[in-house]
Design an enzyme around this catalytic site. Structure first.
Site, PDB file in Angstrom:
ATOM      1  N   ASN A 211      -8.148  26.906   5.612  1.00 54.94           N
ATOM      2  CA  ASN A 211      -8.721  26.029   6.640  1.00 54.94           C
ATOM      3  C   ASN A 211      -7.582  25.349   7.401  1.00 54.94           C
ATOM      4  OD1 ASN A 211      -8.029  23.432   5.273  1.00 54.94           O
ATOM      5  ND2 ASN A 211      -9.325  24.351   3.695  1.00 54.94           N
ATOM      6  N   ASP A 308     -15.012  22.014  -8.560  1.00 52.38           N
ATOM      7  CA  ASP A 308     -14.803  20.834  -7.714  1.00 52.38           C
ATOM      8  C   ASP A 308     -13.768  19.937  -8.411  1.00 52.38           C
ATOM      9  OD1 ASP A 308     -15.130  18.181  -6.501  1.00 52.38           O
ATOM     10  OD2 ASP A 308     -16.714  19.206  -5.384  1.00 52.38           O
ATOM     11  N   VAL A 310     -12.179  17.003  -7.564  1.00 52.31           N
ATOM     12  CA  VAL A 310     -12.375  15.554  -7.638  1.00 52.31           C
ATOM     13  C   VAL A 310     -13.521  15.216  -8.596  1.00 52.31           C
ATOM     14  CG1 VAL A 310     -13.928  15.176  -5.645  1.00 52.31           C
ATOM     15  CG2 VAL A 310     -12.203  13.494  -6.190  1.00 52.31           C
TER      16      VAL A 310
HETATM   17  O1  PMT Z   1      -4.642  17.526   6.397  1.00 51.46           O
HETATM   18  P1  PMT Z   1      -4.926  16.944   7.774  1.00 51.46           P
HETATM   19  O2  PMT Z   1      -4.683  17.941   8.888  1.00 51.46           O
HETATM   20  O3  PMT Z   1      -4.216  15.646   8.003  1.00 51.46           O
HETATM   21  O4  PMT Z   1      -6.505  16.632   7.842  1.00 51.46           O
HETATM   22  C1  PMT Z   1      -7.045  15.621   7.067  1.00 51.46           C
HETATM   23  C2  PMT Z   1      -8.392  16.034   6.476  1.00 51.46           C
HETATM   24  C3  PMT Z   1      -9.395  16.251   7.597  1.00 51.46           C
HETATM   25  C4  PMT Z   1      -8.258  17.322   5.654  1.00 51.46           C
HETATM   26  C5  PMT Z   1      -8.819  14.853   5.536  1.00 51.46           C
HETATM   27  O5  PMT Z   1      -8.964  13.676   6.270  1.00 51.46           O
HETATM   28  C6  PMT Z   1     -10.141  15.171   4.833  1.00 51.46           C
HETATM   29  O6  PMT Z   1     -11.226  14.981   5.357  1.00 51.46           O
HETATM   30  N1  PMT Z   1     -10.064  15.701   3.573  1.00 51.46           N
HETATM   31  C7  PMT Z   1     -11.216  16.175   2.782  1.00 51.46           C
HETATM   32  C8  PMT Z   1     -11.482  17.620   3.124  1.00 51.46           C
HETATM   33  C9  PMT Z   1     -12.641  18.211   2.368  1.00 51.46           C
HETATM   34  O7  PMT Z   1     -12.487  19.220   1.740  1.00 51.46           O
HETATM   35  O8  PMT Z   1     -13.758  17.524   2.407  1.00 51.46           O
HETATM   36  P2  PMT Z   1     -15.144  17.978   1.676  1.00 51.46           P
HETATM   37  O9  PMT Z   1     -16.151  17.103   2.319  1.00 51.46           O
HETATM   38  O10 PMT Z   1     -15.331  19.438   1.741  1.00 51.46           O
HETATM   39  O11 PMT Z   1     -14.909  17.574   0.172  1.00 51.46           O
HETATM   40  C10 PMT Z   1     -15.269  16.302  -0.360  1.00 51.46           C
HETATM   41  C11 PMT Z   1     -14.259  15.844  -1.376  1.00 51.46           C
HETATM   42  O12 PMT Z   1     -14.240  16.747  -2.488  1.00 51.46           O
HETATM   43  C12 PMT Z   1     -12.830  15.802  -0.871  1.00 51.46           C
HETATM   44  O13 PMT Z   1     -12.208  14.663  -1.444  1.00 51.46           O
HETATM   45  C13 PMT Z   1     -12.196  17.089  -1.409  1.00 51.46           C
HETATM   46  O14 PMT Z   1     -10.799  16.940  -1.627  1.00 51.46           O
HETATM   47  C14 PMT Z   1     -12.940  17.245  -2.718  1.00 51.46           C
HETATM   48  N2  PMT Z   1     -13.109  18.630  -3.161  1.00 51.46           N
HETATM   49  C15 PMT Z   1     -13.842  19.520  -2.448  1.00 51.46           C
HETATM   50  C16 PMT Z   1     -14.045  20.789  -2.936  1.00 51.46           C
HETATM   51  C17 PMT Z   1     -13.457  21.156  -4.163  1.00 51.46           C
HETATM   52  N3  PMT Z   1     -13.608  22.370  -4.655  1.00 51.46           N
HETATM   53  N4  PMT Z   1     -12.715  20.269  -4.838  1.00 51.46           N
HETATM   54  C18 PMT Z   1     -12.531  19.014  -4.373  1.00 51.46           C
HETATM   55  O15 PMT Z   1     -11.843  18.198  -5.009  1.00 51.46           O
END
Ligand code: PMT
Length: 402
Positions: A211, A308, A310
């Site tokens: 991504n 996941d 987190v």
């Molecule tokens: O890196 P940059 O270009 O500066 O951009 C910043 C960003 C947009 C990446 C950052 O601000 C951001 O939004 N990060 C979270 C990205 C994400 O994967 O979001 P999500 O909504 O899909 O996931 C929710 C949470 O679960 C996040 O904390 C993610 O790290 C975590 N996750 C998701 C999937 C997974 N398999 N494991 C996780 O830990």
């Protein structure tokens, strides 16, 4: 270790006074400490030192005019005010301090001073009698009440022959004081683990699913945590950013590697876990040993769900304080609140990644942060600024978590 100004943007305002000659050395010291410097000079300052000198030393054009169409077309006063992490006026004359205390905005320097949300500091320099004058001291007190840091002048022989307090601090001292301004101590003694950047999920030896995450948000958080006094482990996917000073970086590629590194880092001790990484939700079920050949018009790839990270850490018996992120393109706040509960987080910061001016890749972000009994909107600002605000919010909630 000495504090640094790496990645800090300093607007150095120079007002009229003989100490303006020291500002030349100050620019050099600020840059040596890692800062990027833009210089703003008042009309009086230009009587003491030339903009050309300051341009050569700062490596940037010097800003002198408020109402100059050419200057505003480049970096105008509002851009400068937003660009800065710190606005330092050195030397600050009695006149400029009086204008700052009054909120007068009648030149470029005083206008951007009002328009900035950066840290603000002054290094006064003037005749000892002027410094001791009641009205000057009242102005100093007003500025301090407005949250301005006043680097108190030193005593000694003055250019006018008087002896007393009013000499601007030496450049080397001022640069160190500026660096110290960013050391908040909010997370002193805390161990923080941060995930950052994208993950790459291999399809074959040459291709992968990934991504647009650049890692900027996570690296900014790492720097903000260091400034807050934390010990930081940064687990990052493939990015093109240098490891921040004093941060232990662990480089990983895939979600499975990021999970293993996170579990290992947390097992060594972790008070706060911050998940900024854009982890791939799915990975190819099989990684082809050889490059997949171009056969047929359509191919299908079977994907399996990644763990996941987190949510896994949040299930640990002595789980750290958990800050998650949510990257959404629609119903941003609804989905973020749902993730806060589903992943058992303490706090979640959501951003709208359908916007091109914030989120992925951008130097700026805008977020809404939710915790169990509160929320806060963070307006669009540089990621470094957003990161510091997030650290302050976490530090406040961490007290309740302990
Ligand atoms: O890196 P940059 O270009 O500066 O951009 C910043 C960003 C947009 C990446 C950052 O601000 C951001 O939004 N990060 C979270 C990205 C994400 O994967 O979001 P999500 O909504 O899909 O996931 C929710 C949470 O679960 C996040 O904390 C993610 O790290 C975590 N996750 C998701 C999937 C997974 N398999 N494991 C996780 O830990």
């Amino acid at each position: 270790m000495l504090a640094t100004l790496i990645h800090k943007r300093v607007v150095l305002g120079i007002s009229g006074g003989i100490a303006a000659y020291k500002s030349a050395d100050l620019v050099r010291r600020l840059r040596d400490a890692g800062a990027e410097v833009q210089v703003v000079m008042t009309a009086a300052a230009q009587q003491f030192i030339t903009p050309l000198t300051m341009q050569a030393l700062s490596g940037n054009p010097v800003h002198t005019e408020l109402l100059n169409a050419d200057a505003e077309a480049g970096m105008g006063h509002i851009e400068l005010a937003r660009w800065a992490d710190l606005v330092l006026i050195a030397p600050a004359s009695a006149d400029v301090m009086a204008r700052l205390a009054q909120g007068t905005a009648n030149d470029l320097l005083t206008t951007l001073w009002l328009a900035t949300r950066a840290k603000r500091a002054v290094a006064p320099a003037m005749n000892q009698q002027m410094w001791a004058a009641q009205v000057t001291q009242e102005n100093v007190a007003t500025l301090q009440a407005h949250g301005v840091t006043v680097f108190q002048p030193a005593s000694g022989l003055q250019a006018c022959g008087d002896v007393g307090a009013g000499r601007m601090l030496e450049a080397v001292e001022l640069a160190q004081h500026c660096a110290n301004l960013f050391q908040t101590g909010l997370l002193t003694g805390k161990r923080v683990v941060i995930t950052a950047g994208p993950t790459r999920e291999a399809l074959d030896p040459v291709r992968y699913i990934s991504n647009h995450s650049s890692g900027k948000m996570g690296f900014s958080l790492a720097e903000a945590c260091i400034e807050a006094g934390a010990q930081v482990t940064l687990i990052s996917g493939p990015v093109h950013i240098a490891t921040p000073d004093r941060v232990q970086q662990i480089k990983v590629i895939s979600a499975l590697e990021m999970l293993a590194a996170s579990q290992e880092a947390v097992a060594l001790g972790c008070d706060v876990f911050m998940a900024t990484a854009a982890v791939a939700d799915y990975r190819p079920a099989n990684i082809a040993e050889q490059k997949i050949k171009k056969v047929g018009d359509v191919i299908s790839i079977e994907l399996v769900k990644n763990p996941d990270i987190v949510a896994t850490i949040a299930q640990l018996p002595n789980k750290p304080f958990m800050l998650g992120f949510a990257a959404e393109t629609e119903r941003v706040e609804d989905y973020a609140r749902a993730k806060l509960h589903a992943k058992k987080l303490d706090m979640i910061a959501c951003n709208d990644v359908s916007r091109t001016d914030i989120g992925f890749q951008s130097d700026d972000n805008a977020m809404t942060v939710f915790w169990h009994n509160g929320m806060k909107h963070l307006e669009k600002a540089p990621k470094a600024y957003i990161a510091r605000t997030l650290v302050a919010l976490c530090a406040k909630q961490l007290i309740n978590h302990l």
